[in-house]
Design a protein around this motif. Sequence first.
Motif, PDB file in Angstrom:
ATOM      1  N   ASN A 456       1.860   0.279  10.560  1.00  0.00           N
ATOM      2  CA  ASN A 456       2.181   1.275  11.458  1.00  0.00           C
ATOM      3  C   ASN A 456       2.441   2.574  10.662  1.00  0.00           C
ATOM      4  O   ASN A 456       2.161   3.522  10.873  1.00  0.00           O
ATOM      5  N   ALA A 457       3.255   2.301   9.510  1.00  0.00           N
ATOM      6  CA  ALA A 457       3.678   3.161   8.906  1.00  0.00           C
ATOM      7  C   ALA A 457       2.692   4.289   8.065  1.00  0.00           C
ATOM      8  O   ALA A 457       2.681   5.429   8.304  1.00  0.00           O
ATOM      9  N   PHE A 458       1.640   3.388   7.688  1.00  0.00           N
ATOM     10  CA  PHE A 458       0.322   4.077   7.050  1.00  0.00           C
ATOM     11  C   PHE A 458      -0.342   4.813   8.071  1.00  0.00           C
ATOM     12  O   PHE A 458      -0.823   6.036   8.134  1.00  0.00           O
ATOM     13  N   VAL A 459      -0.575   4.172   9.134  1.00  0.00           N
ATOM     14  CA  VAL A 459      -1.417   4.878  10.319  1.00  0.00           C
ATOM     15  C   VAL A 459      -0.636   6.180  10.896  1.00  0.00           C
ATOM     16  O   VAL A 459      -1.336   7.206  10.972  1.00  0.00           O
ATOM     17  N   LEU A 460       0.444   5.968  11.112  1.00  0.00           N
ATOM     18  CA  LEU A 460       1.278   7.009  11.909  1.00  0.00           C
ATOM     19  C   LEU A 460       1.436   8.213  10.871  1.00  0.00           C
ATOM     20  O   LEU A 460       1.540   9.247  11.343  1.00  0.00           O
ATOM     21  N   VAL A 461       1.694   7.915   9.502  1.00  0.00           N
ATOM     22  CA  VAL A 461       1.900   9.250   8.676  1.00  0.00           C
ATOM     23  C   VAL A 461       0.747   9.764   8.215  1.00  0.00           C
ATOM     24  O   VAL A 461       0.565  11.069   8.093  1.00  0.00           O
ATOM     25  N   LEU A 462      -0.353   9.081   8.065  1.00  0.00           N
ATOM     26  CA  LEU A 462      -1.536   9.623   7.517  1.00  0.00           C
ATOM     27  C   LEU A 462      -2.722   9.957   8.504  1.00  0.00           C
ATOM     28  O   LEU A 462      -3.493  11.138   8.199  1.00  0.00           O
ATOM     29  N   TRP A 463      -2.585   9.501   9.611  1.00  0.00           N
ATOM     30  CA  TRP A 463      -3.817   9.699  10.682  1.00  0.00           C
ATOM     31  C   TRP A 463      -3.432  10.202  11.887  1.00  0.00           C
ATOM     32  O   TRP A 463      -4.031  10.877  12.706  1.00  0.00           O
ATOM     33  N   ILE A 464      -2.149  10.319  12.157  1.00  0.00           N
ATOM     34  CA  ILE A 464      -1.473  10.657  13.397  1.00  0.00           C
ATOM     35  C   ILE A 464      -0.501  11.931  13.240  1.00  0.00           C
ATOM     36  O   ILE A 464       0.403  11.648  12.916  1.00  0.00           O
ATOM     37  N   PRO A 465      -1.013  13.250  13.688  1.00  0.00           N
ATOM     38  CA  PRO A 465      -0.082  14.165  13.605  1.00  0.00           C
ATOM     39  C   PRO A 465       1.300  14.428  14.418  1.00  0.00           C
ATOM     40  O   PRO A 465       1.068  13.645  15.470  1.00  0.00           O
TER      41      PRO A 465
END
Length: 583
Positions: A456-465
């Motif tokens: 969740n952290a990687f997806v939310l930080v890296l790919w979702i503005p």
Amino acid sequence: MILTLSDWFVIAVFFVIVLAIGLWASKTAGKSSLEYFLAGKSMPWWLLGVSMVATTFSADTPNLVTGFVREGGIAKNWLWWSFLLTGMVTVFIYARLWRRSGVLTDLEFYELRYGGKAASFLRGFRALYLGVFFNCLIMGSVTLAAIKISSILFGVEPIYTVIVASIVVASYAALGGIKGVIWTDFFQFGIALIGAIYAAYVAVSQPEVGGLSGLVSHESLEGKLDIIPDINNTSLMISMFIIPLAVQWWSVWYPGAEPGGGGYIAQRMLASKNEKHAVGATLFFNFAHYALRPWPWILVGLASLILFPDLQSIKAAFPDIDDQYLGDDIAYPVMLTLLSPGWLGLVVASLIAAYMSTISTHLNWGSSYVVNDFYKRFVKPEASENELVNIGRLSTVLLMIIAGILALTVLENASQAFSILLLSGAGTGAIFLFRWFWWRINAITEIVGMIVATINAFVLVLWIPDEMVATAFIDGFTAKLLIATCITTVVWIVTTLLTQPESHEKLQSFVLQVKPGIGWKKFDNRGESNLVASLLSVFVGTIGTYAALFGIGSLIYGNLGLALVMIFIFGLSIFLIFKWWKK
């Protein structure tokens, strides 16, 4: 470089005392891993409590709080003030349980509570995940603050700051073990607190600020002085106040405020003489951490908005600041340049003390994971005590090197690291609260929760503005926190219900060792079960500490009547808690 000879003399005396403490503690630290990591479980509550406070009094904390004040006003501090609820739950429910567990590190708990290969994997993996990756991210953030402070006050290149800081801290932390860290914390905390208070005094005394009365009435601070967000501003009220108090405190794993205790807080509790000292230490820590310390930094942050209203004004005054490190959090070291010779040396020494205290604790804590929960458990179980201590000292040095690399190459500001840490643990906090009392939770629960939270952290930080998830009522980061918490919580609960619990024998041995008292009716449970009294104590302690926080703020604002009411509530809570503690 703005330091004078008298400043350097003060700093030199400080270093001599710190290294002397490390050398003194090294005489006993090398006897065994128990002595090196837990000081032989002989520490009193007052010393451990001060050590906990000193550890969280890190060099990046003044920068973080100053940045919060400049970005969102005093009310933005509810992002971390909300963790008081976690702290009080630890004091009155979990501190005794940790001390009864008898483990050397909190990760050893996994094989006390769970069984089989899953428990072994969980212990070994988290030893590296928390002890190396997570731990070095925290130390990198603290070292980043040291880089910003030294660039302003010394004009030193970041690489030289990292090299000097690493050599000094790693040396005394490796030599003295946890005993050296704790006694150094005791000395450093006094220096750090005096320095913070004097820095606030000088900041408020500037002619442009006009003292406390001028500060609280200054037009530049309109909207920044509210301790609780304006109820008419729905977005701020939800993001900065309601969500932290309603969700964040129980759902997020954050170092120093772990739900149910953990990390270096658990290490201090495990190093205590007995359960009573473990409770006393965590109680003192929570009061000092949340009520006593924040106001000097807040005052500096408010004054900085008057003297340096934006980043351009800071850049104009200090043109040599690297753009990578130019942020609102750099306003704290900028304000320190206003101090007079001698006093500047003391305040710089206080910041060095804060840095060394935090880093040395994290080095010893991370090293304890690497040695006890990875090397001794999986690499060389037959290792001698002398070998374990040497591996601990080696891992201390390596952890410091990794943290320095992160500070130089990855991190940019204190708020960035704070956000990454919160999202990385979002949703797992409830597992750490309920695993002591819900027998259905198993090792697979924790493994799945950890994996999902990390993804969740990687997806939310890296790919979702942030703009994609922000709404009219909550900002992007708060929305991400809620998304991560909901997904992780649902997944770990479903996993728990679909998988088998640990064996009856394993759960029974856990109950007999820890005596949790609640939620174990199927087992031979002889523990305490007065949950109502414990929860009432949590409520009283929380209200009393917040009353102290608001009382100090009311004195600063000149509202004597409200201050007296808050101080009375605080005093009453202390009286009730002291009666409980004596029992």
